[in-house]
Design a protein around this motif. Structure first.
Motif, PDB file in Angstrom:
ATOM      1  N   LYS A   1       0.834  -1.204   0.000  1.00  0.00           N
ATOM      2  CA  LYS A   1       0.000   0.000   0.000  1.00  0.00           C
ATOM      3  C   LYS A   1       0.863   1.248   0.000  1.00  0.00           C
ATOM      4  CE  LYS A   1      -3.341   2.482   2.886  1.00  0.00           C
ATOM      5  NZ  LYS A   1      -4.207   2.393   4.096  1.00  0.00           N
ATOM      6  N   ALA A   2       1.891   1.281   0.855  1.00  0.00           N
ATOM      7  CA  ALA A   2       2.746   2.469   0.956  1.00  0.00           C
ATOM      8  C   ALA A   2       3.614   2.647  -0.285  1.00  0.00           C
ATOM      9  CB  ALA A   2       3.624   2.366   2.213  1.00  0.00           C
ATOM     10  N   VAL A   3       4.097   1.544  -0.863  1.00  0.00           N
ATOM     11  CA  VAL A   3       4.880   1.642  -2.093  1.00  0.00           C
ATOM     12  C   VAL A   3       4.039   2.237  -3.205  1.00  0.00           C
ATOM     13  CG1 VAL A   3       6.127   0.336  -3.855  1.00  0.00           C
ATOM     14  CG2 VAL A   3       6.380  -0.286  -1.449  1.00  0.00           C
ATOM     15  N   LEU A   4       2.819   1.719  -3.385  1.00  0.00           N
ATOM     16  CA  LEU A   4       1.933   2.220  -4.429  1.00  0.00           C
ATOM     17  C   LEU A   4       1.536   3.666  -4.175  1.00  0.00           C
ATOM     18  CD1 LEU A   4       0.266   1.668  -6.994  1.00  0.00           C
ATOM     19  CD2 LEU A   4      -1.583   0.860  -5.515  1.00  0.00           C
TER      20      LEU A   4
ATOM     21  N   PRO B   1       5.415   1.012 -12.032  1.00  0.00           N
ATOM     22  CA  PRO B   1       6.521   1.408 -11.158  1.00  0.00           C
ATOM     23  C   PRO B   1       6.520   0.672  -9.827  1.00  0.00           C
ATOM     24  CG  PRO B   1       5.497   3.342 -12.131  1.00  0.00           C
ATOM     25  CD  PRO B   1       4.620   2.166 -12.472  1.00  0.00           C
ATOM     26  N   CYS B   2       5.309   0.336  -9.337  1.00  0.00           N
ATOM     27  CA  CYS B   2       5.212  -0.392  -8.070  1.00  0.00           C
ATOM     28  C   CYS B   2       5.913  -1.743  -8.174  1.00  0.00           C
ATOM     29  CB  CYS B   2       3.743  -0.577  -7.688  1.00  0.00           C
ATOM     30  SG  CYS B   2       3.473  -1.514  -6.172  1.00  0.00           S
ATOM     31  N   LEU B   3       5.648  -2.491  -9.255  1.00  0.00           N
ATOM     32  CA  LEU B   3       6.275  -3.796  -9.434  1.00  0.00           C
ATOM     33  C   LEU B   3       7.776  -3.658  -9.669  1.00  0.00           C
ATOM     34  CD1 LEU B   3       3.583  -5.550 -11.685  1.00  0.00           C
ATOM     35  CD2 LEU B   3       3.954  -5.827  -9.215  1.00  0.00           C
TER      36      LEU B   3
ATOM     37  N   SER C   1      12.226   7.504  -3.329  1.00  0.00           N
ATOM     38  CA  SER C   1      12.976   7.118  -2.133  1.00  0.00           C
ATOM     39  C   SER C   1      12.063   6.589  -1.045  1.00  0.00           C
ATOM     40  CB  SER C   1      13.773   8.322  -1.601  1.00  0.00           C
ATOM     41  OG  SER C   1      14.731   8.761  -2.546  1.00  0.00           O
ATOM     42  N   LEU C   2      10.918   7.266  -0.842  1.00  0.00           N
ATOM     43  CA  LEU C   2       9.966   6.797   0.164  1.00  0.00           C
ATOM     44  C   LEU C   2       9.369   5.450  -0.225  1.00  0.00           C
ATOM     45  CD1 LEU C   2       8.138  10.129   1.105  1.00  0.00           C
ATOM     46  CD2 LEU C   2       9.749   8.824   2.507  1.00  0.00           C
ATOM     47  N   ALA C   3       9.153   5.246  -1.532  1.00  0.00           N
ATOM     48  CA  ALA C   3       8.671   3.950  -1.991  1.00  0.00           C
ATOM     49  C   ALA C   3       9.700   2.864  -1.707  1.00  0.00           C
ATOM     50  CB  ALA C   3       8.357   4.009  -3.488  1.00  0.00           C
ATOM     51  N   PHE C   4      10.973   3.181  -1.946  1.00  0.00           N
ATOM     52  CA  PHE C   4      12.033   2.228  -1.633  1.00  0.00           C
ATOM     53  C   PHE C   4      12.117   1.967  -0.135  1.00  0.00           C
ATOM     54  CE2 PHE C   4      13.820   2.568  -5.903  1.00  0.00           C
ATOM     55  CZ  PHE C   4      14.343   1.299  -6.080  1.00  0.00           C
TER      56      PHE C   4
END
Length: 408
Positions: free
Chosen positions: A55-58, A66-68, A143-146
């Motif tokens: 959820k946070a990555v997306l 990009p999520c995948l 960066s936050l997604a990572f």
């Protein structure tokens, strides 16, 4: 009771305790083999993250594609009181428990992946159309997604902490990592694909627990198994982390970087009890914020500071300590790449979305220097008057002694 008295008590062993004989020494024992090493990596990495972090990555990248990619890239980059008690009592029992939960969590992983493949085969692919269409990306949001993706991969490096207890480490360490991390990466990407077969991006973002929502839609009326196995997964990850990360304060105490008592070993169990208890106490402090996303972001910010400093030290020593023996040698480009990534992951969120809690993280890190200066570096007399009685009472309470060979 002094150290000699504690040693004498070691001759009166209970039947179920590890006897200390001439073949045993007062140090950590090599109890972890290849399969246990792989189980430790897989069991530690796969925790609650893969069931929460999507959820946070997306939310940060805004589109399926990009999520995948983030989930796959995190895998490439990677190539609490009951738990503490078990790890303090026995290395073997901690290893057995870790293997059990590693198998248990793979059950739910396989269920999600297989059901996702079935749904794809049935034509549930509409959520993958135009999968890279979304809001514009920035270095900060990436960066936050990572941060959130790498939270789910945390544990990728923790087998390094127990090389003293790993059988044939020169062979098994790289082999365990080479098998464990790619296995987890494939599972994570496939799990995320399975999520998107039944949930749109908007639905996933609105879900309070992604895996539970998936279970409700796909596995009903057996959806109750999802939260059960998610709990198994979290317990297994906590156990693995406690087993490995507690060895950091143990070695730091042995090398004189923190109080020596953290390097002491229980005379009956041959486990670093003070270090394990210390780690458990620190872990409890980490859960105080309560909010999982806050914990992930600030933990990741902190840990990548230390990852960067670690690989920087490796790079410097490659040139300044060329004479050191290096049983496992990696190409220099790898630590350079990790250093660059760590700099980006640490600085990008601060620059693009500065928040006061990042300052709290830095102050928390610096506060450790205060204890180091007072108790370790300068060894002020008043600080020693505080630490010595604490050490003595801990020795008597926990029945621990410094790591050394047991006398004949």
């Amino acid at each position: 009771m002094d150290e000699e008295g504690i040693r004498k008590r070691s001759s009166n062993q209970e039947p179920d305790e590890t006897p200390i004989t001439k073949s045993k020494s007062m140090k950590l024992q090599k109890e972890v083999g290849l399969l246990s090493g792989i189980g430790l990596i897989v069991g530690t990495v796969i925790g609650s993250g893969i069931f929460v972090s999507p959820k946070a990555v997306l939310a940060n990248v805004g589109a399926v594609g990009p999520c995948l990619v983030i989930w796959a890239a995190c895998g490439v980059l990677a190539t609490l009181v009951t738990i503490t008690l078990v790890n303090a009592l026995s290395v073997k029992w901690a290893s057995y428990i870790q293997n059990f939960f590693a198998v248990a969590k793979m059950v739910i992983v396989i269920i999600i992946i297989v059901s996702g493949i079935v749904l794809l085969a049935q034509g549930n692919t509409k959520n993958f159309n135009n999968s890279f269409d979304g809001p514009p990306l920035s270095v900060g949001t990436i960066s936050l997604a990572f941060y959130n993706g790498l939270w789910a991969y945390s544990g990728w490096n923790q087998l390094n902490y127990i090389t003293e207890e790993l059988k044939n480490p020169n062979r098994n360490l790289p082999l365990c990592i080479g098998i464990g991390i790619p296995l987890v990466t494939v599972c994570y990407v496939l799990i995320n694909i399975s999520y998107f077969t039944v949930m749109t991006s908007t639905e996933l973002l609105q879900s309070p627990a992604v895996a539970v929502t998936y279970g409700d839609r796909v596995l009903y009326p057996a959806s109750w198994i999802v939260p059960l196995f998610v709990a198994f997964s979290a317990i297994g990850s906590a156990n693995g982390t406690c087993f490995t990360a507690s060895r950091l304060p143990y070695v730091a105490g042995r090398e004189g970087h923190v109080l020596k008592v953290l390097s002491y070993i229980n005379i009956k169990r041959l486990t670093p009890v003070p270090a394990i208890i210390f780690y458990g106490a620190v872990a409890m402090l980490y859960i105080i914020p309560g909010d999982i996303n806050t914990l992930i972001n600030y933990f990741s910010f902190t840990v990548w500071i230390f990852y960067g400093l670690t690989v920087l030290g490796l790079i410097v020593m490659r040139f300044t300590r060329k004479d050191l023996e290096r049983p496992i040698r990696v190409p220099l480009i790898i630590p350079i790449l990790v250093l660059f990534v760590s700099i980006v992951l640490v600085l990008a969120p601060i620059i693009t979305a500065p928040e006061l809690p990042y300052l709290y993280c830095v102050l928390f890190i610096i506060s450790g220097l205060v204890f180091y200066v007072l108790f370790i570096h300068f060894k002020f007399s008043w600080a020693q008057k505080i630490s010595k009685p604490i050490t003595m009472h801990l020795q008597m309470l926990l029945e621990v002694v410094p790591p050394e060979d047991v006398p004949e």
